[in-house]
Design an enzyme around this catalytic site. Structure first.
Site, short mmCIF file in Angstrom:
data_model
loop_
_atom_site.label_atom_id
_atom_site.label_comp_id
_atom_site.label_asym_id
_atom_site.label_seq_id
_atom_site.Cartn_x
_atom_site.Cartn_y
_atom_site.Cartn_z
N TYR A 50 0.80 -1.23 -0.11
CA TYR A 50 0.13 -0.06 -0.01
C TYR A 50 1.00 1.09 0.24
O TYR A 50 1.99 1.32 0.28
CB TYR A 50 -0.91 -0.08 1.34
CG TYR A 50 -0.35 0.22 2.59
CD1 TYR A 50 -0.08 1.63 3.06
CD2 TYR A 50 0.35 -0.93 3.36
CE1 TYR A 50 0.35 1.67 4.32
CE2 TYR A 50 0.77 -0.66 4.41
CZ TYR A 50 1.16 0.50 4.91
OH TYR A 50 1.63 0.82 6.07
N CYS A 51 0.23 2.07 -0.25
CA CYS A 51 0.98 3.53 -0.35
C CYS A 51 0.06 4.81 0.32
O CYS A 51 -0.57 4.57 1.31
CB CYS A 51 1.59 3.97 -1.73
SG CYS A 51 0.13 3.90 -3.12
N ARG A 52 0.00 5.87 -0.41
CA ARG A 52 -0.95 6.90 0.16
C ARG A 52 -2.22 6.89 -0.87
O ARG A 52 -3.27 7.03 0.03
CB ARG A 52 -0.20 8.40 -0.06
CG ARG A 52 -1.10 9.34 0.42
CD ARG A 52 -0.51 11.09 0.24
NE ARG A 52 -0.18 11.01 -1.14
CZ ARG A 52 -0.85 11.57 -2.09
NH1 ARG A 52 -2.31 11.48 -1.88
NH2 ARG A 52 -0.41 11.65 -3.38
N GLY A 54 -2.56 4.48 -3.68
CA GLY A 54 -2.50 3.33 -4.85
C GLY A 54 -1.77 3.23 -5.78
O GLY A 54 -1.56 2.32 -6.44
N VAL A 78 -3.18 3.93 2.39
CA VAL A 78 -3.11 3.42 3.88
C VAL A 78 -4.41 3.34 4.60
O VAL A 78 -4.91 2.40 5.42
CB VAL A 78 -2.07 4.46 4.60
CG1 VAL A 78 -2.48 5.78 4.88
CG2 VAL A 78 -1.79 3.60 5.86
#
Length: 91
Positions: A50-52, A54, A78
């Site tokens: 995951y990231c901020r 996608g 997230v």
């Protein structure tokens, strides 16, 4: 998600410090060592990324699959990752 699944946060260390899923590891996609760090992972393992938002996690997933890591899922941002897994965001 079982206990052997590795949770990977591909954001920067600063973003990771601001809040990440509990027990996640940080492998920054912008770090020049990203590909080397990912290549060191067990190709037979199970991963979620995951990231901020996608986008970075989508890029990470594509790279992981390109090197033979097949069992990887993109959880998006997230907040989405926390909602999907029920894992708390910690700092």
């Amino acid at each position: 998600m079982d206990s052997t699944t590795v949770i990977i946060d591909v954001r920067t260390p600063e973003e990771f410090a601001d809040g990440h899923l509990e027990n996640a590891i940080n492998i920054d996609i912008y770090n020049p060592a990203f590909e080397t760090e990912v290549a060191a992972l067990d190709a037979d393992g199970t991963y979620v990324v995951y990231c901020r938002s996608g986008q970075r996690s989508g890029n990470a997933l594509a790279f992981m699959r390109s090197i033979g890591i097949e069992n990887v899922t993109n959880l998006g941002g997230v907040l989405d990752a926390s909602a999907q897994t029920g894992i708390a965001i910690v700092t």
